[in-house]
Design a protein around this motif. Structure first.
Motif, PDB file in Angstrom:
ATOM      1  N   THR A 152      10.925  28.208  44.397  1.00 49.79           N
ATOM      2  CA  THR A 152      10.392  26.234  44.181  1.00 49.79           C
ATOM      3  C   THR A 152      10.878  25.643  45.481  1.00 49.79           C
ATOM      4  N   TYR A 153      10.069  25.114  45.492  1.00 49.72           N
ATOM      5  CA  TYR A 153      10.531  24.054  46.701  1.00 49.72           C
ATOM      6  C   TYR A 153      10.770  22.397  46.048  1.00 49.72           C
ATOM      7  N   PHE A 154      11.536  21.338  46.867  1.00 51.68           N
ATOM      8  CA  PHE A 154      11.011  19.702  46.122  1.00 51.68           C
ATOM      9  C   PHE A 154      11.755  19.456  47.239  1.00 51.68           C
ATOM     10  N   ARG A 155      11.338  18.174  47.555  1.00 44.21           N
ATOM     11  CA  ARG A 155      11.923  17.193  48.531  1.00 44.21           C
ATOM     12  C   ARG A 155      12.257  16.073  47.753  1.00 44.21           C
ATOM     13  N   LEU A 156      13.147  15.090  47.431  1.00 48.83           N
ATOM     14  CA  LEU A 156      13.204  14.207  47.065  1.00 48.83           C
ATOM     15  C   LEU A 156      14.114  13.095  47.169  1.00 48.83           C
ATOM     16  N   GLY A 157      14.029  11.562  47.742  1.00 47.29           N
ATOM     17  CA  GLY A 157      13.858  10.712  48.425  1.00 47.29           C
ATOM     18  C   GLY A 157      13.964   9.378  48.488  1.00 47.29           C
ATOM     19  N   VAL A 158      14.126   8.800  48.887  1.00 48.31           N
ATOM     20  CA  VAL A 158      14.593   7.136  48.550  1.00 48.31           C
ATOM     21  C   VAL A 158      14.558   6.403  49.956  1.00 48.31           C
ATOM     22  N   ARG A 159      14.025   5.605  50.259  1.00 50.30           N
ATOM     23  CA  ARG A 159      13.801   4.749  51.504  1.00 50.30           C
ATOM     24  C   ARG A 159      14.272   3.089  50.447  1.00 50.30           C
ATOM     25  N   ALA A 160      15.425   2.274  51.787  1.00 52.06           N
ATOM     26  CA  ALA A 160      15.530   0.968  51.100  1.00 52.06           C
ATOM     27  C   ALA A 160      14.886  -0.026  52.119  1.00 52.06           C
ATOM     28  N   ASN A 161      14.123  -0.821  52.544  1.00 53.88           N
ATOM     29  CA  ASN A 161      13.693  -1.816  53.512  1.00 53.88           C
ATOM     30  C   ASN A 161      14.315  -2.880  53.104  1.00 53.88           C
ATOM     31  N   TYR A 162      15.145  -3.834  54.514  1.00 53.36           N
ATOM     32  CA  TYR A 162      15.148  -4.957  54.727  1.00 53.36           C
ATOM     33  C   TYR A 162      14.621  -6.381  55.164  1.00 53.36           C
ATOM     34  N   PHE A 163      13.287  -7.278  54.924  1.00 55.38           N
ATOM     35  CA  PHE A 163      13.180  -7.747  56.128  1.00 55.38           C
ATOM     36  C   PHE A 163      13.680  -8.854  56.223  1.00 55.38           C
ATOM     37  N   GLN A 164      14.756  -8.965  57.357  1.00 54.60           N
ATOM     38  CA  GLN A 164      15.663 -10.437  57.494  1.00 54.60           C
ATOM     39  C   GLN A 164      14.438 -11.240  57.228  1.00 54.60           C
ATOM     40  N   LYS A 165      13.341 -11.879  57.923  1.00 53.88           N
ATOM     41  CA  LYS A 165      12.931 -12.892  57.768  1.00 53.88           C
ATOM     42  C   LYS A 165      12.734 -13.981  56.155  1.00 53.88           C
ATOM     43  N   PHE A 166      12.136 -12.880  55.445  1.00 52.57           N
ATOM     44  CA  PHE A 166      12.021 -12.634  54.184  1.00 52.57           C
ATOM     45  C   PHE A 166      13.056 -13.263  52.994  1.00 52.57           C
ATOM     46  N   LEU A 194      13.902  -7.259  50.142  1.00 56.39           N
ATOM     47  CA  LEU A 194      14.633  -5.483  49.713  1.00 56.39           C
ATOM     48  C   LEU A 194      13.286  -4.568  49.420  1.00 56.39           C
ATOM     49  N   LEU A 195      12.746  -3.719  49.258  1.00 52.31           N
ATOM     50  CA  LEU A 195      11.562  -3.095  48.796  1.00 52.31           C
ATOM     51  C   LEU A 195      12.290  -2.108  48.933  1.00 52.31           C
ATOM     52  N   ILE A 196      13.029  -0.456  47.989  1.00 49.85           N
ATOM     53  CA  ILE A 196      12.938   0.426  47.174  1.00 49.85           C
ATOM     54  C   ILE A 196      11.851   1.217  47.470  1.00 49.85           C
ATOM     55  N   GLU A 197      11.768   2.618  47.860  1.00 46.13           N
ATOM     56  CA  GLU A 197      10.693   3.077  47.705  1.00 46.13           C
ATOM     57  C   GLU A 197      11.220   4.798  47.861  1.00 46.13           C
ATOM     58  N   PRO A 198      11.050   5.211  46.257  1.00 48.41           N
ATOM     59  CA  PRO A 198      10.652   6.321  45.992  1.00 48.41           C
ATOM     60  C   PRO A 198      10.159   7.020  46.737  1.00 48.41           C
ATOM     61  N   ARG A 199      10.645   8.950  47.073  1.00 46.63           N
ATOM     62  CA  ARG A 199      10.213   9.258  47.323  1.00 46.63           C
ATOM     63  C   ARG A 199       9.833  11.284  46.862  1.00 46.63           C
ATOM     64  N   LEU A 200       8.744  11.649  46.784  1.00 47.16           N
ATOM     65  CA  LEU A 200       8.593  12.780  45.709  1.00 47.16           C
ATOM     66  C   LEU A 200       7.834  13.921  46.098  1.00 47.16           C
ATOM     67  N   ASN A 201       8.168  15.796  46.443  1.00 49.28           N
ATOM     68  CA  ASN A 201       7.307  16.192  46.674  1.00 49.28           C
ATOM     69  C   ASN A 201       7.871  17.892  45.979  1.00 49.28           C
ATOM     70  N   ILE A 202       7.349  18.037  44.873  1.00 48.23           N
ATOM     71  CA  ILE A 202       7.424  19.001  44.050  1.00 48.23           C
ATOM     72  C   ILE A 202       6.305  21.115  44.196  1.00 48.23           C
ATOM     73  N   ARG A 203       6.780  21.396  45.131  1.00 47.79           N
ATOM     74  CA  ARG A 203       5.509  22.832  44.977  1.00 47.79           C
ATOM     75  C   ARG A 203       6.478  23.547  43.752  1.00 47.79           C
ATOM     76  N   GLN A 204       5.480  24.270  42.979  1.00 46.40           N
ATOM     77  CA  GLN A 204       6.461  25.317  42.549  1.00 46.40           C
ATOM     78  C   GLN A 204       5.530  26.774  41.779  1.00 46.40           C
ATOM     79  N   GLN A 205       5.932  27.684  42.612  1.00 49.56           N
ATOM     80  CA  GLN A 205       4.477  28.911  42.298  1.00 49.56           C
ATOM     81  C   GLN A 205       5.089  30.056  41.291  1.00 49.56           C
ATOM     82  N   LEU A 206       4.014  29.247  40.641  1.00 52.14           N
ATOM     83  CA  LEU A 206       4.209  30.167  39.214  1.00 52.14           C
ATOM     84  C   LEU A 206       3.785  31.695  38.752  1.00 52.14           C
ATOM     85  N   SER A 207       2.861  32.571  40.316  1.00 51.46           N
ATOM     86  CA  SER A 207       2.861  33.323  39.823  1.00 51.46           C
ATOM     87  C   SER A 207       2.892  34.048  41.639  1.00 51.46           C
TER      88      SER A 207
END
Length: 844
Positions: free
Chosen positions: A544-558, A561-574
């Motif tokens: 099993t391999y996974f990478r779970l993350g989130v990024r919050a971006n704030y544009f000061q001029k405007f 706020l943008l919230i960006e989830p990230r997902l990466n999963i790999r599962q060896q079945l055999s």
């Protein structure tokens, strides 16, 4: 004066290299001391021992032990004739070394480990059993054994001599990464696949690919499914249907805004300093922002070697050089430079590239003016340098610089009725300059941080003086960006890492246009500040391999706020099958607009602009992929379905050649499809076939129709290629690329033009309803490594693109016929014709 300057720099660098060796003594001094100590006489030729350095033995040795020590630590042969005389000869004895590379943890063989001779740019790759063999090696050479995700091990060649047996060598896993390799030889040597689905291209050991004479970074990645150029230009790489400006390009952490020499046909990044390239199409780590289509992360060598090495090379367009210069035990300098000689000497390869680049620009179209003649000169260069400083075993500092330039000088001469000649000159220059630095700190075995900063400046300037109208047009586009990032990595367990960080970016973009007649000036400059915080967890255990993350971006001029989830999963079945799931949200604030008519002599018709949150929104993307792969006995099959939706694109960003060309509008595009790859690798050969099916449609609510095919909608794409090692030092590669034609818009057949006031315009039919003929190109390459010299490695490569000389139409558009306003002229841009190239490289 300029030549003296370069000589001074070389002398300085040579002095630094000599200074780096101060912990050793001259061999001739050691011999003199030995003669005095043991009352013996050494017989040698001065040229054999001059300049040779040796480390003083740490313990007292007798005469026989001293002779053995000299034989083991130099490439010379010392032989005692009696108790009085010792002969010294330069008959270097070549040895054969071998071994088996294993994972120290599970004792499994490591296929694809790199075994290299330090300072010689000579090396091999371990096979599926972990076995390797190196011939014609000096026994005093140092050998480095490296494998991504494992600690590099250094050994002396004499400890691996074949006559002693091929011993096992165990590499320890590095605690710094969990994202291990799952395919060690993917398509060709030097191309590997990680568990998170990203691809790593290692330029040092990169094999030969069809049509290429060098491991051109941005050409090479186009062999991957889902990555291609709709017009065979590096400046227009399309990843899963996206535009080129939607690819985040990083060079050692520096954000780059320019990708190609020859205005797009050759990669602007010298592969001799670029050590690795990591390509991620989806499931990106949360530490990266921008690039709503992909991330192309170029990394240079990051570890000290302690040895002087380098290489020089040339092809039919440019020449380059690279040097690795040790300064002290803790300080090392890497420098590289490349320059085209096309302004002094023009080859057939250059002619084909020039005609392809400028076929639809003022450079060619103005040649048709009556009683006129034109002359143009083009050259490019790039340079890069990196300073590596190991403060101690736990703290490392790195600093680098990169510079890229394209320059075009264009002269137009018109002879009037009085036989008087008037000459006007135009100039186009394109530059990208970047600086970067980072500090890596290991505070404990579980916690480390990385502080990095960069500065990037991109400029394109044009001065276009038109003799026929005596009008001077000045244009400028400038991008300035600075960024700083602090990332921390905490190892919670042996299988789980936690990444946290903060990033700040300031970007400013200037666009300027000046005209003398009629007098007109327009200057616009925008600045945007962005703050971001990110976190992610990475886990890798057993299957099993996974990478779970989130990024919050704030544009000061405007105040956005943008919230960006990230997902990466790999599962060896055999042992053979595995599934993968990837997803991400991303944003992008800087994009390019396209003007096919007037921008920069019609050559570089793209200019960067910045989001204003009104007419130019911040682009956002959503991606998801699901796939299954099969792997057994170096046979690999991968099937991946993908979905991508990008919102906030503008009509001016897409480069429409139809009735939407001058309309300001925002919209979106949606691309989805399936990628299929089969790859079989062995010791002597590698073969692959890939197929991509995708649909890519625009959605502009203000257009009629609102939904229609994307300009880069390539429904079917096939790539077939293979490499074969004919001899140990001769490799051949042949491959073919085919894809369905791009969409285009044709005029209404019975009424091709329409009049508005005194002006006539093309009267277009339904947008992108037609399709160009299919694209086909057959390429071939040959790589020969002759054993001409013992101390250096020589490589000769020959490549031919478009072997069958296929005349592919890559773009079609229409314009009003100036001689008959009721009709139109069809313009077809074509691809490169048959284009040979050859390169010679010498590594030392």
């Amino acid at each position: 004066m300029k030549g003296n300057k370069y000589i001074t720099i070389l002398v300085f660098l040579f002095s630094l290299t000599c200074f780096a060796q101060q912990n050793k003594i001259a061999l001739i001094a050691f011999i003199k001391a030995t003669e005095t100590k043991f009352d013996v006489k050494f017989s040698y030729a001065n040229q054999d021992v001059e300049g040779v350095l040796i480390t003083t033995p740490k313990t007292e040795l007798d005469l026989n032990q001293t002779i053995d020590y000299l034989n083991s630590n130099t490439s010379l042969e010392f032989k005692s004739l009696d108790n009085r005389y010792v002969t010294v000869s330069n008959s270097i004895k070549k040895e054969t070394i071998c071994g088996y590379i294993f994972n120290a943890k599970d004792k499994q063989p490591l296929f694809g480990a790199t075994i290299s001779v330090v300072g010689k740019n000579t090396g091999v790759i371990s096979d599926e059993n972990g076995y390797f063999i190196l011939e014609n090696i000096n026994k005093d050479n140092s050998i480095n054994i490296s494998y991504l995700g494992f600690k590099t091990q250094s050994l002396k060649a004499f400890s691996l001599l074949k006559q002693q047996g091929c011993n096992p060598i165990y590499l320890d896993e590095s605690a710094e990464t969990l994202n291990q390799i799952i395919i060690t030889k993917f398509l060709t040597n030097g191309l590997k696949k990680l568990k998170d689905g990203s691809l790593i291209l290692s330029t040092t050991n990169f094999g030969v690919l069809p049509g290429l004479t060098e491991p051109d970074v941005l050409q090479s990645i186009q062999v991957l499914p889902g990555i291609e150029s709709s017009n065979e230009s590096i400046a227009n790489i399309n990843v899963r249907g996206g535009t080129n400006d939607q690819n985040l390009m990083l060079w050692d952490g520096i954000k780059m805004y320019h990708s190609g020499h020859f205005f797009g046909l050759i990669s602007a990044y010298n592969p001799n300093l670029t050590n690795q390239v990591i390509v991620t199409k989806n499931g990106t780590s949360s530490q990266y922002s921008d690039g709503v289509s992909s991330t192309i992360n170029m990394l240079t060598k990051n570890e000290l070697s302690g040895q002087f090495s380098g290489n020089v090379g040339a092809n039919l367009i440019s020449a380059d050089a690279f040097f690795n210069i040790p300064i002290t035990k803790k300080l090392e300098l890497l420098i590289s430079g490349r320059r085209a000689y096309t302004d002094a000497f023009k080859t057939p390869t250059y002619t084909n590239y020039f005609n392809r680049s400028f076929q639809d620009s003022d450079i060619n179209t103005n040649q048709n003016i009556e009683n006129s003649s034109t002359n143009s000169e083009f050259f490019f260069y790039d340079y890069s340098a990196k300073l590596l400083f190991d403060i101690n075993s736990n703290h490392k500092f790195r600093a680098n610089v990169i510079g890229i330039k394209n320059n075009l000088d264009y002269a137009e001469t018109i002879t009037d009725n009085n036989n008087q000649s008037n000459q006007k000159a135009s100039v186009l220059s394109q530059d990208n300059l970047g600086f970067g630095a980072n500090w890596d700190a290991n505070w404990s075995s579980k916690f480390n941080t990385k502080l990095s900063a960069f500065y990037s400046q991109y400029n394109v300037n044009a001065s276009d003086l038109r003799e026929s109208t005596n009008q001077l047009l000045l244009q400028a586009n400038e991008v300035l960006e600075t960024g700083i990032k602090l990332a921390s990595n905490y190892k919670l367990t042996n299988h789980l890492n936690l990444l946290n960080g903060y990033e700040f970016n300031e970007i400013g973009i200037l666009n300027q246009t000046l005209v003398n007649a009629p007098a007109y000036e327009r200057t616009k400059k925008d600045v945007l500040l962005k703050h971001a915080a990110f976190t992610e967890a990475e886990f890798n255990k057993n299957n099993t391999y996974f990478r779970l993350g989130v990024r919050a971006n704030y544009f000061q001029k405007f105040d956005k706020l943008l919230i960006e989830p990230r997902l990466n999963i790999r599962q060896q079945l055999s042992t053979k099958f595995a599934i993968k799931l990837e997803g991400e949200f991303k944003n992008q604030s800087a994009t390019q607009i396209v003007d096919f008519q007037d921008d920069f002599l019609g050559v570089e018709n793209r200019r960067w602009i910045l989001a204003n949150n009104r007419s130019i929104p911040v682009s956002t993307s959503k991606q998801a992929t699901f796939g299954i792969n099969y792997k057994q006995n170096n046979f690999y099959v991968d099937v991946t379905g993908f979905y991508k939706h990008v919102n906030g694109i503008t009509a001016s960003n897409q480069g429409f050649h139809n009735n939407f060309q001058y309309i300001n509008a925002t919209g979106a595009y949606t691309a989805n499809g399936i990628e299929f790859l089969i790859n079989k690798t062995a010791k002597q050969y590698s073969a692959w076939i890939s197929y991509t099916y995708s649909t890519n449609n625009y959605d502009f609510e203000s257009f009629n129709p609102s939904t229609f095919p994307n300009n880069v909608d390539i429904r079917h794409s096939v790539s077939v290629a293979g490499n074969y090692s004919v001899l140990d030092n001769l490799e051949l590669s042949v491959g073919a690329n085919w894809h369905s034609g791009l969409p285009y818009t044709k005029p209404i057949e019975d009424n091709p033009t329409v009049q508005t006031g005194n002006d006539f315009f093309v009267n277009y039919d339904a947008p992108n309803a037609q399709q160009l003929p299919s694209f086909f190109r057959l390429d071939a390459s040959l790589n020969y490594q002759p054993n001409w010299f013992n101390a250096v490695k020589t490589s000769i490569r020959i490549g031919v693109r478009n072997v069958t000389n296929q005349k592919n139409i890559i773009n079609r558009y229409y314009k009003v016929n100036p001689d008959d306003n009721t009709n139109v002229i069809e313009i077809n841009n074509t691809s490169l014709p048959i284009t040979p190239n050859a390169s010679l490289r010498i590594s030392f």
